[in-house]
Scaffold this motif. Sequence first.
Motif, mmCIF file in Angstrom:
data_model
loop_
_atom_site.group_PDB
_atom_site.id
_atom_site.type_symbol
_atom_site.label_atom_id
_atom_site.label_comp_id
_atom_site.label_asym_id
_atom_site.label_seq_id
_atom_site.Cartn_x
_atom_site.Cartn_y
_atom_site.Cartn_z
ATOM 1 N N ALA A 1 0.820 -1.213 0.000
ATOM 2 C CA ALA A 1 0.000 0.000 0.000
ATOM 3 C C ALA A 1 0.850 1.257 0.000
ATOM 4 N N ASP A 2 2.048 1.157 0.530
ATOM 5 C CA ASP A 2 2.940 2.317 0.612
ATOM 6 C C ASP A 2 3.685 2.564 -0.695
ATOM 7 N N VAL A 3 4.250 1.507 -1.285
ATOM 8 C CA VAL A 3 5.111 1.697 -2.463
ATOM 9 C C VAL A 3 4.367 1.508 -3.781
ATOM 10 N N SER A 4 3.237 0.796 -3.752
ATOM 11 C CA SER A 4 2.476 0.568 -4.993
ATOM 12 C C SER A 4 0.987 0.836 -4.771
ATOM 13 N N PRO A 5 0.636 1.992 -4.263
ATOM 14 C CA PRO A 5 -0.751 2.249 -3.875
ATOM 15 C C PRO A 5 -1.753 2.151 -5.021
ATOM 16 N N ALA A 6 -1.326 2.458 -6.240
ATOM 17 C CA ALA A 6 -2.264 2.498 -7.366
ATOM 18 C C ALA A 6 -2.242 1.233 -8.216
ATOM 19 N N ARG A 7 -1.379 0.269 -7.885
ATOM 20 C CA ARG A 7 -1.317 -0.966 -8.662
ATOM 21 C C ARG A 7 -2.504 -1.861 -8.345
ATOM 22 N N ARG A 8 -2.898 -2.660 -9.338
ATOM 23 C CA ARG A 8 -4.016 -3.580 -9.177
ATOM 24 C C ARG A 8 -3.667 -4.642 -8.135
ATOM 25 N N ALA A 9 -4.520 -4.777 -7.111
ATOM 26 C CA ALA A 9 -4.249 -5.700 -6.017
ATOM 27 C C ALA A 9 -5.214 -6.874 -5.992
ATOM 28 N N VAL A 10 -6.516 -6.584 -6.084
ATOM 29 C CA VAL A 10 -7.546 -7.610 -5.918
ATOM 30 C C VAL A 10 -8.608 -7.442 -6.992
ATOM 31 N N VAL A 11 -9.017 -8.564 -7.576
ATOM 32 C CA VAL A 11 -10.105 -8.583 -8.559
ATOM 33 C C VAL A 11 -11.160 -9.550 -8.062
ATOM 34 N N TRP A 12 -12.412 -9.136 -8.100
ATOM 35 C CA TRP A 12 -13.521 -10.014 -7.702
ATOM 36 C C TRP A 12 -14.759 -9.632 -8.484
ATOM 37 N N ARG A 13 -15.334 -10.613 -9.146
ATOM 38 C CA ARG A 13 -16.484 -10.380 -10.005
ATOM 39 C C ARG A 13 -16.115 -9.280 -11.013
ATOM 40 N N SER A 14 -16.842 -8.191 -11.028
ATOM 41 C CA SER A 14 -16.548 -7.134 -12.001
ATOM 42 C C SER A 14 -15.784 -5.972 -11.381
ATOM 43 N N ARG A 15 -15.283 -6.160 -10.165
ATOM 44 C CA ARG A 15 -14.660 -5.058 -9.441
ATOM 45 C C ARG A 15 -13.161 -5.269 -9.252
ATOM 46 N N THR A 16 -12.464 -4.147 -9.100
ATOM 47 C CA THR A 16 -11.016 -4.174 -8.903
ATOM 48 C C THR A 16 -10.643 -3.191 -7.799
ATOM 49 N N TRP A 17 -9.681 -3.580 -6.972
ATOM 50 C CA TRP A 17 -9.178 -2.713 -5.914
ATOM 51 C C TRP A 17 -7.673 -2.531 -6.081
ATOM 52 N N THR A 18 -7.194 -1.325 -5.831
ATOM 53 C CA THR A 18 -5.757 -1.074 -5.774
ATOM 54 C C THR A 18 -5.260 -1.496 -4.395
ATOM 55 N N TRP A 19 -3.951 -1.477 -4.219
ATOM 56 C CA TRP A 19 -3.413 -1.855 -2.918
ATOM 57 C C TRP A 19 -3.854 -0.892 -1.827
#
Length: 536
Positions: free
Chosen positions: A27-45
């Motif tokens: 979350a500190d060094v890659s806050p905007a990178r794709r972290a989690v995908v579920w169904r049609s949604r995506t979360w960054t770190w």
Amino acid sequence: MRDEAHLRPRAANFRPLTPIDFLVHAADVSPARRAVVWRSRTWTWKEFETVVRRLVAVLKGHGIGSGDVVSVMCTNRPEMLAAHFAVPALGAVLNCVNTRIDARDIAYILRHSESRLLIADPGCAVVAKVAVEDVGLPFETIAEDGTNGDGLKLLGNGPAPEIDLLEAVTDEWQPIALNYTSGTTGNPKGVVLHHRGAWINAMGNLTALGFTRETTYLWTLPMFHCNGWCHTWAITAAGGTHVCLDKVEPQAVFDAIANHRVTHLSCAPVVLYMLVNSDAKETRDPAKRLTVATGGAAPTASLIKAMDVLGFDFVHLYGLTECYGPTSIRELDDAELSLDVEERAELLARQGVRHLSANRIRVVDETGRDVPRDGKTVGEIVLAGNTLLAGYYRDAEETEKAFAGGGFRTGDLAAHHPDGHIEIKDRAKDVIITGGENVSSLEIESVLSRHPGVAIAAVVARPDEKWGEVPMAFIEAKSGRPIDTAELEAFCRQHLAGFKMPRAWAFGELPKTATGKIQKYQLRAAASRGANEADA
């Protein structure tokens, strides 16, 4: 060298090892990178860290603190992944509950673990509620989509507390997880894992399987199973992407692989058979190869060939819940990749060598001496190292027995090959691994022995092309009491979870020693012959 006080650890140069740090780092060094995908949604770190902090707030609301056990019964959803960080962030202990067991087994685990709270997803809520009402435990459900409707809305836009996620981890030996595993008794044992071992094994998996920031990992392996072999933490350490999957169905798996450019997945062989036998495989592009790590049963030549056609590269892992999941790995080197499929299958059937940070692996005889590395002499696998359980919860006797002789006795019998690879030949414990799940043969025998028509019941593993192993029951009926398979199956359904049901039956007098002990080696041979005849 002198032991000088000023050379000892201090706050500036020592921090307890904990996998929570992997999330803080991502979350500190890659806050905007794709972290989690579920169904049609995506979360960054950074967004996923917020989900974790929301769960921390819920746990605090229930008064959860250091040393408390929190049980979670959930499929591979973002909330389940979040629990692997939120629970230990409070110094609490995560107890992942198998989503396939019944209310009676859940209640046993809740009581034995002294759990303070059970959280369940909608699919598990009905059976979980029965268990918590029996035990008298606080209970929370998760909203179906994580955002709307009844239940916890951790995936919405609610407030998240500002919290130092590392503050409560003051000792790397403190428990991070309490996982229940079937052993040689009917009741499961509580395996206590610590932060240090989880950190080390996660990093070992990362290096062994080549996880990087470019890794996209598909969750076909249940996160409840040994914390997803520590991959919940390993993928986070790499800064890769978790692709969560509600249910393992062939079309959903192939769609996820294509849509999210999956590079890795892990599962029991039964999942792979499901994939190769599905019409959905026609949508798979084999040119986009990926790595599949499997364990629990050795892959067959036919499976390896079928998966190779689909663009899957095999890695065989071996481990137990007691060693945080994978402790050894067998993969093919460049020269071996050119071998024909039968030769590759023979090599991949072996359990391999330890990965970089895993336990030292020995194969010893009855005196504790290492067996010759001839690939033939059989001994017991004994482990020693940093990635072993602290012990069995509330069971000092079993803990001391497991560590007798200065190592952890796995109960698995193997040969040691000249190249250092181990190969399991038999299981000393009466545990059947079916579809990647451990089943106690003694538990099934206990149920069958309660049937009024059964004099003696013995259960062993029967090899199975799809499931790896299935329970096979040998029944010696009481004199004058006719009994048939349908009657026994109906009886078992009342007392056993579906995956524990015997899938094959045999009737007659059981072979016994002079002292009346059942000769299970004869039953195993008969079960193996029966499986081969069925396959012919």
